[in-house]
Design an enzyme around this catalytic site. Structure first.
Site, PDB file in Angstrom:
ATOM      1  N   ASN A  83      -4.956  -6.592  -6.384  1.00  0.00           N
ATOM      2  CA  ASN A  83      -3.878  -5.915  -5.269  1.00  0.00           C
ATOM      3  C   ASN A  83      -4.235  -7.096  -3.865  1.00  0.00           C
ATOM      4  O   ASN A  83      -3.450  -6.777  -3.353  1.00  0.00           O
ATOM      5  CB  ASN A  83      -4.435  -4.098  -4.757  1.00  0.00           C
ATOM      6  CG  ASN A  83      -5.811  -4.115  -5.166  1.00  0.00           C
ATOM      7  OD1 ASN A  83      -6.935  -5.262  -4.683  1.00  0.00           O
ATOM      8  ND2 ASN A  83      -6.576  -3.417  -4.384  1.00  0.00           N
TER       9      ASN A  83
ATOM     10  N   GLU B 275      -8.410  -8.019  -7.885  1.00  0.00           N
ATOM     11  CA  GLU B 275      -8.719  -6.780  -6.816  1.00  0.00           C
ATOM     12  C   GLU B 275      -9.803  -6.839  -6.533  1.00  0.00           C
ATOM     13  O   GLU B 275     -10.709  -7.323  -6.303  1.00  0.00           O
ATOM     14  CB  GLU B 275      -9.220  -5.650  -8.084  1.00  0.00           C
ATOM     15  CG  GLU B 275      -8.995  -3.580  -8.410  1.00  0.00           C
ATOM     16  CD  GLU B 275     -10.518  -3.919  -7.552  1.00  0.00           C
ATOM     17  OE1 GLU B 275     -10.954  -4.295  -8.165  1.00  0.00           O
ATOM     18  OE2 GLU B 275     -10.708  -3.058  -6.237  1.00  0.00           O
TER      19      GLU B 275
ATOM     20  N   HIS C  22      -7.437   5.404  -5.708  1.00  0.00           N
ATOM     21  CA  HIS C  22      -8.163   4.154  -6.535  1.00  0.00           C
ATOM     22  C   HIS C  22      -9.819   4.941  -7.598  1.00  0.00           C
ATOM     23  O   HIS C  22      -9.650   5.402  -7.983  1.00  0.00           O
ATOM     24  CB  HIS C  22      -8.145   2.915  -6.358  1.00  0.00           C
ATOM     25  CG  HIS C  22      -7.311   2.242  -6.037  1.00  0.00           C
ATOM     26  ND1 HIS C  22      -6.307   1.475  -6.824  1.00  0.00           N
ATOM     27  CD2 HIS C  22      -7.069   2.000  -5.016  1.00  0.00           C
ATOM     28  CE1 HIS C  22      -4.903   1.176  -6.127  1.00  0.00           C
ATOM     29  NE2 HIS C  22      -5.304   1.378  -4.588  1.00  0.00           N
ATOM     30  N   ASP C  23     -10.009   5.293  -6.236  1.00  0.00           N
ATOM     31  CA  ASP C  23     -12.005   5.648  -6.755  1.00  0.00           C
ATOM     32  C   ASP C  23     -12.211   7.208  -7.143  1.00  0.00           C
ATOM     33  O   ASP C  23     -12.914   7.185  -7.878  1.00  0.00           O
ATOM     34  CB  ASP C  23     -12.757   5.175  -5.597  1.00  0.00           C
ATOM     35  CG  ASP C  23     -12.976   3.923  -4.812  1.00  0.00           C
ATOM     36  OD1 ASP C  23     -13.252   3.432  -3.591  1.00  0.00           O
ATOM     37  OD2 ASP C  23     -12.928   3.292  -5.201  1.00  0.00           O
TER      38      ASP C  23
ATOM     39  N   ASP D  18     -12.598   6.190  -1.463  1.00  0.00           N
ATOM     40  CA  ASP D  18     -14.083   6.511  -1.738  1.00  0.00           C
ATOM     41  C   ASP D  18     -14.452   7.579  -1.454  1.00  0.00           C
ATOM     42  O   ASP D  18     -15.168   8.746  -1.853  1.00  0.00           O
ATOM     43  CB  ASP D  18     -15.021   5.711  -0.614  1.00  0.00           C
ATOM     44  CG  ASP D  18     -14.851   3.863  -1.432  1.00  0.00           C
ATOM     45  OD1 ASP D  18     -14.138   3.309  -0.924  1.00  0.00           O
ATOM     46  OD2 ASP D  18     -15.374   3.444  -1.768  1.00  0.00           O
TER      47      ASP D  18
END
Ligand code: RIB
Ligand code: CA
Length: 308
Positions: A157, A163, A234-235, A14
């Site tokens: 995950n 997820e 990811h973010d 994030d």
């Protein structure tokens, strides 16, 4: 200039996504909301406040939202993001406090004030977004777009099927996918290819305080080591898509969220078959990895010049 409201649970990736949003010349962060997810709400909010000051975000409002899921006990990812939620990155304690209001009201008010102008980017559990759409359904029309990091059509995950963001609040995710948005879903299928390799770290190292105090200590501690020998951020893929949709191949699909399965609760069931049902999502199927890193490091470089 694309205005973005980022709902997040900082969280290492994030933080790297926020840094991308701040450094990218064509994005303007107009508000930040926080949710419990990677860590408790007090921790994710403290991290957002600290990032606002470290990233020189000025007066951008930050409002905390839901501490946990709508219906079920909280799910956390402390083993991935560490006790502070930012890995080994140690940012100064924030001086300024969060806004008095609730995240849901900040989302509604921000979208109402600029209909069609603000892209809502959700990179944590979708509890705040679901509550906002329940309280004020018109946010679906007011938002320029809804881009999420979440779900997948191949694997989980946090467990084999789900997820983390979807598993943390499946009911909220189901509400969001059924709310009328065409959700732009950046799932693990693309985000797991956004790996911070040694080569990427080498490109980050010269970026001064941004690298020394945030990017390197966060990325090198991130517990999600993939087969490619580095963590996947990811973010940042969700923000990168908002910045340049050409970075991701998106495929129309009907996405449903499993809320009952004994082994599959939180799974996004993605139906790419073109049938009578109108797709409720565009699902990421391929990330242009080289251009993704070039975009990210360009934005980080611009930010590093500002931060010194
Ligand atoms: O599964 C990855 C997602 O879960 C990311 O948003 C990460 O920050 C965690 O919240
Ligand atoms: Ca997150």
């Amino acid at each position: 200039m694309t205005k973005v409201l980022i709902d997040c649970d900082p969280g290492i990736d994030d933080a790297m996504a926020l840094a991308l949003a701040v450094g990218a010349p064509s994005l303007e962060v107009v508000a930040i909301t926080t949710v419990g997810g990677n860590a408790d709400l007090a921790v994710t909010t403290r991290n957002a406040l600290a990032l606002r000051e470290f990233l020189d975000l000025g007066d951008v409002p930050i409002a905390p939202g839901s501490p946990g899921a709508l219906l079920h006990p909280v799910v956390r990812a402390g083993h991935v993001h560490g006790p502070t939620g930012l890995g080994d990155a140690v940012l100064p304690e924030p001086v300024r406090a969060a806004s008095d209001g609730h995240a849901v009201d900040l989302i509604i008010d921000t979208l109402r004030a600029a209909p069609g102008e603000v892209t809502l980017i959700a990179i944590g559990p979708l509890t705040n977004v679901a509550l906002a759409v329940r309280k004020e359904p018109r946010v679906v029309a007011w938002a320029r777009d809804l881009v999420i990091m979440g779900g997948s059509y191949t694997r989980g995950n946090h467990n084999p099927a789900a997820e983390f963001n979807m598993l943390a609040d499946p009911e909220a995710a189901a509400i969001v996918f059924e709310s009328g948005w065409t959700v732009k879903m950046l799932g693990l299928d693309v985000t797991l290819t956004a790996v911070v390799t040694e080569q990427v770290l080498d490109r980050m190292r010269p970026l001064g305080r941004l690298a020394d105090d945030l990017l390197i200590p966060a990325a090198t501690c991130y517990g999600m080591v993939t087969a490619d020998g580095g963590p996947a951020i990811h973010d940042a893929c969700a923000v990168a898509y908002a910045l340049d949709p050409g970075l991701v191949t998106m495929t129309p699909a009907v996405v449903r969220v499993e809320t009952r399965g004994q082994y599959t609760r939180g799974m996004t069931v993605v139906d790419f078959r073109v049938g009578e049902e109108v797709p409720n999502a565009l699902v990421g199927t391929r990330l242009e990895v080289g251009r993704f890193w070039d975009t990210l490091l360009d934005a980080y470089g611009r930010l590093a010049e500002r931060l010194g």
